[in-house]
Every structure is written in C-alpha cells, then in structure tokens.
Design an enzyme around this catalytic site. Structure first.
Site, PDB file in Angstrom:
ATOM      1  N   HIS A  86       0.817  -1.216   0.000  1.00  0.00           N
ATOM      2  CA  HIS A  86       0.000   0.000   0.000  1.00  0.00           C
ATOM      3  C   HIS A  86       0.849   1.264   0.000  1.00  0.00           C
ATOM      4  O   HIS A  86       1.889   1.347   0.645  1.00  0.00           O
ATOM      5  CB  HIS A  86      -1.012  -0.004   1.149  1.00  0.00           C
ATOM      6  CG  HIS A  86      -0.467   0.195   2.529  1.00  0.00           C
ATOM      7  ND1 HIS A  86      -0.269   1.437   3.083  1.00  0.00           N
ATOM      8  CD2 HIS A  86      -0.119  -0.703   3.494  1.00  0.00           C
ATOM      9  CE1 HIS A  86       0.165   1.314   4.321  1.00  0.00           C
ATOM     10  NE2 HIS A  86       0.279   0.027   4.592  1.00  0.00           N
ATOM     11  N   ASP A  93       5.984   2.818   6.798  1.00  0.00           N
ATOM     12  CA  ASP A  93       4.710   2.114   6.662  1.00  0.00           C
ATOM     13  C   ASP A  93       3.849   2.872   5.661  1.00  0.00           C
ATOM     14  O   ASP A  93       3.215   3.858   6.015  1.00  0.00           O
ATOM     15  CB  ASP A  93       4.041   2.053   8.027  1.00  0.00           C
ATOM     16  CG  ASP A  93       2.701   1.344   8.026  1.00  0.00           C
ATOM     17  OD1 ASP A  93       2.352   0.728   7.004  1.00  0.00           O
ATOM     18  OD2 ASP A  93       1.990   1.434   9.037  1.00  0.00           O
ATOM     19  N   GLU A 146      -5.021   1.744   2.351  1.00  0.00           N
ATOM     20  CA  GLU A 146      -4.953   0.624   3.288  1.00  0.00           C
ATOM     21  C   GLU A 146      -5.226   1.079   4.710  1.00  0.00           C
ATOM     22  O   GLU A 146      -5.922   0.405   5.470  1.00  0.00           O
ATOM     23  CB  GLU A 146      -3.575  -0.054   3.203  1.00  0.00           C
ATOM     24  CG  GLU A 146      -3.448  -1.344   4.013  1.00  0.00           C
ATOM     25  CD  GLU A 146      -2.895  -1.163   5.420  1.00  0.00           C
ATOM     26  OE1 GLU A 146      -2.762  -2.170   6.140  1.00  0.00           O
ATOM     27  OE2 GLU A 146      -2.601  -0.017   5.826  1.00  0.00           O
ATOM     28  N   GLU A 147      -4.661   2.227   5.088  1.00  0.00           N
ATOM     29  CA  GLU A 147      -4.703   2.680   6.477  1.00  0.00           C
ATOM     30  C   GLU A 147      -6.114   3.017   6.962  1.00  0.00           C
ATOM     31  O   GLU A 147      -6.348   3.130   8.164  1.00  0.00           O
ATOM     32  CB  GLU A 147      -3.796   3.905   6.654  1.00  0.00           C
ATOM     33  CG  GLU A 147      -2.311   3.654   6.409  1.00  0.00           C
ATOM     34  CD  GLU A 147      -1.653   2.822   7.481  1.00  0.00           C
ATOM     35  OE1 GLU A 147      -2.348   2.439   8.460  1.00  0.00           O
ATOM     36  OE2 GLU A 147      -0.446   2.542   7.355  1.00  0.00           O
ATOM     37  N   ASP A 202       4.373  -5.615   3.790  1.00  0.00           N
ATOM     38  CA  ASP A 202       4.014  -4.550   4.725  1.00  0.00           C
ATOM     39  C   ASP A 202       5.077  -4.532   5.830  1.00  0.00           C
ATOM     40  O   ASP A 202       6.046  -5.302   5.781  1.00  0.00           O
ATOM     41  CB  ASP A 202       2.613  -4.788   5.309  1.00  0.00           C
ATOM     42  CG  ASP A 202       1.890  -3.483   5.646  1.00  0.00           C
ATOM     43  OD1 ASP A 202       2.539  -2.564   6.187  1.00  0.00           O
ATOM     44  OD2 ASP A 202       0.681  -3.379   5.378  1.00  0.00           O
ATOM     45  N   HIS A 253       3.824   3.870  13.242  1.00  0.00           N
ATOM     46  CA  HIS A 253       2.857   4.965  13.302  1.00  0.00           C
ATOM     47  C   HIS A 253       3.369   6.113  14.164  1.00  0.00           C
ATOM     48  O   HIS A 253       2.627   6.703  14.961  1.00  0.00           O
ATOM     49  CB  HIS A 253       1.491   4.470  13.801  1.00  0.00           C
ATOM     50  CG  HIS A 253       0.713   3.747  12.752  1.00  0.00           C
ATOM     51  ND1 HIS A 253      -0.653   3.579  12.817  1.00  0.00           N
ATOM     52  CD2 HIS A 253       1.100   3.150  11.592  1.00  0.00           C
ATOM     53  CE1 HIS A 253      -1.072   2.916  11.746  1.00  0.00           C
ATOM     54  NE2 HIS A 253      -0.011   2.639  10.993  1.00  0.00           N
TER      55      HIS A 253
END
Length: 358
Positions: A66, A178, A212-213, A235, A322
């Site tokens: 992603h 990410d 995706e998130e 990922d 994150h």
C-alpha cells in the site's frame, strides 16, 4: 550496501507525502521508477497503480503493497485561525503534539506546528491527560479565521514534516516507512526480474495500492480487477527488540535478522512453504510470526477476493510504528525483493496453489 539508484528511489518515495485518499504524488514517483522495468503500466479509477512484466504468462502473480501513509485533515478553523483536525488512519494524538506539519492545499504546501501548552502553564492542573485527536490544534501563524481560510480549506490533508535519514550504518529513520518500504520492494522485485524475463513463466503484476490505512480499500479493488492466481503482500510488522515490549504477547521480531514470514489464517500454507524453500535455497534469513484471526494488512482482503486468492504476507521489522521516527534496517529490506523475485522464478508454467486434502 544498497544500490545508489534504489536508495534514492526509496528516499524520494518516503519523503513524498501520500496520505490515504490523496496518494497521487507518491504514485507518480512509483510509476516513474517502475516503467523502466515493465512492459505495461496503468492506474485505475481510484489511483491503484500496476506495472506488468511478462504479460500473458501463467500463473498471474500479484505483488502488492500500500502506498498511503497515516495523516490528518483540516476539520475546523476557529476565530483566531487555529486549525482543528480529523485523523486519517491510526494517528497517535499523544505523540503528534509539538510536531511540525505540512498542510497540502490546492495552492501548495502550508507549514504549521501542532500546538503544545508549556508545562509551566499546566503545573497546577494535576496529572496531564493524554490528548484526543479533537484536542489537537495547528498554528499556521495567522491571527484570524479569514486569514487561515485564504490559505487552507476544510478537508486539506496534513502530514508530519519528518523525512528520511540514515541513523547509523544500515539503520534508517523516517515518518512513513509504513508502507513505502512495501511499494519500494515490489518495484525492486520487478527490477530484479526484468533481466530474467526469458526464465520467467509467470505474469508478474507489481501493485502500489491505495487507502490501506483507512480500511484496506485499494487492495479489494485491484485484487478483484486483476484476478491474480496468487499474491504476495509486503508490509511492515512490529519489531519487538526494544524496552517495554512484551515478547510473550507480541512475538520475538528483531531488526537486522531478516524479513518476517507470517503464519496462519489468510496465509496460504503451500505458498508459505514455497517461500521458506526459496529463502533457504538463496540463503535469505527469515523470521517468523503467528496471527490468530487477522494480519491487519491488505492480505486480509486479498485472500478472500473472488472465492479465494492464495496469498502470503512478507513483513519488514519496524520499530516505533505509526510515529514520526519509524526505524528499519535497510539490510532486512533488501532481502524482500530478492525473496519475491526468487519466488516468482520458482513458479512453473500454469502452476496453481492448492491445499492438499488427504
């Protein structure tokens, strides 16, 4: 050492803002890179991007990752011109205070800071509570709402200003590994496979998918459209090799010990077994992690699309996920395209993955 052109591509990809639903700029960077190694590139209605090698081969192998990063968006502007936000994906409000940000407007970037009340002004307020996203406000240096509205508008996406740096040796830090490491890895896989096209039986579709998130949406769209016979998903996963993280609860995943292969649920046992065989043959170190119900990645939606697409998840260990300071090993990262390229070359013409029922 990573090839200079590949490192430059990674740095550009990571530094290019790509919030969920607003991935256009990052997708353009990705397409510009992969078109040198693909026979065909295209994008769909919502901006999922695909690069194809050995078109017409069989089976059709999708390599997916992603393109989007967690972000915020402008939600409200008060009378003094301070901007309140909504989160886009898994933003941690507690670590977003006192950060520099960029608001991506139609007229260009607007710089700002997330306000943070000095401890001197709160020392008599008792124990400080963790903020909620609605408590955060952004200061862009204006005095009133009208000035702010001349610069930004409701819905404009917001990203943190932190960018790619080498921390030490092969250890790198950035705000959005990410999952730009994933889109980098599928592009690099195509680069490795291009000179080997005569040996390649499978059609390989490298995919940089969106959103995706916020719900694994892009992967659902593109997996349905492409109808792949098998899928490898890339990922990040949580490295657990730093203080306060429970290995009993979260597993034992280390930086520098290779990519992690996931076992259970959406991960097709025959594909996982093939990946292990290929890794052993090519001396690629692997770590292992287990899931119970879901992986929290695009694999969860790809594997049940159109009655079931055999799928497997390959993950890069990532510290401090994150956050503005995600930390990864570039050595670990380089193993991932090597593994996927070797997997693609191992496929026989027309090969299908099925669970054997004795």
């Amino acid at each position: 050492m990573m090839r200079k052109e590949s490192l430059d591509f990674l740095q550009t990809l990571v530094n290019t803002p790509s919030p969920s639903g607003q991935e256009r700029r990052g997708q353009r960077v990705w397409l510009n890179y992969v078109q040198a190694y693909a026979e065909e590139t295209f994008s769909d209605a919502y901006g999922n991007c695909v690069a194809v090698l050995n078109k017409g081969g069989s089976p059709r192998l999708m390599l997916a990752a992603h393109a989007d990063e967690i972000a915020m968006s402008v939600n409200y502007i008060d009378d003094q011109g301070f901007i309140y936000v909504r989160k886009v994906g898994g933003v941690d409000a507690a670590i977003t205070r006192a950060q520099r940000v960029v608001i991506h407007t139609r007229q260009g970037p607007v710089k700002g800071v997330v306000g943070n009340v000095a401890p001197h002004l709160t020392k008599n307020d008792g124990e400080r509570k963790l903020p909620k996203i609605e408590d955060l406000f952004i200061d862009i240096g204006v005095r009133k709402r009208k000035e702010a509205e001349a610069l930004v508008r409701i819905g404009d996406p917001i990203t943190l200003a932190d960018e790619f740096e080498i921390l030490r040796g092969d250890i790198a830090v950035a705000r959005a590994f990410d999952n730009r490491i994933g889109t980098w890895a599928v592009a690099e896989t195509l680069r490795l496979l291009a000179p080997e096209k005569k040996r390649l039986k499978a059609e390989v579709c490298a995919v940089s998918n969106i959103m995706e998130e916020v719900g694994l949406f892009g992967a659902r769209q593109i997996a349905y459209s492409l109808k792949p016979d098998a899928a490898l998903v890339v990922d990040v996963t949580h490295a657990t090799d730093y203080p306060t993280v429970s290995k009993q609860q979260h597993g034992d995943i280390k930086l520098g010990a290779g990519p992690a292969l996931t076992h259970g649920c959406c991960n097709h046992a025959a594909m996982v077994e093939r990946l292990e065989e290929v890794a052993k043959k090519h001396k690629i170190p692997l770590q292992h992690e287990a899931i119970s119900a879901t992986s929290g990645t695009d694999t969860d939606v790809i594997f049940w699309t159109r009655g079931g697409i055999p799928s497997a998840l390959i993950s890069l260990p990532n510290r401090y996920m994150h956050s503005p300071v995600e930390v990864v090993s570039l050595k670990d990262l380089q193993y991932i395209p090597q593994l996927m390229a070797a997997f693609a070359l191992s496929l026989k013409a027309g090969e299908q993955f099925k669970i054997k029922i004795n």
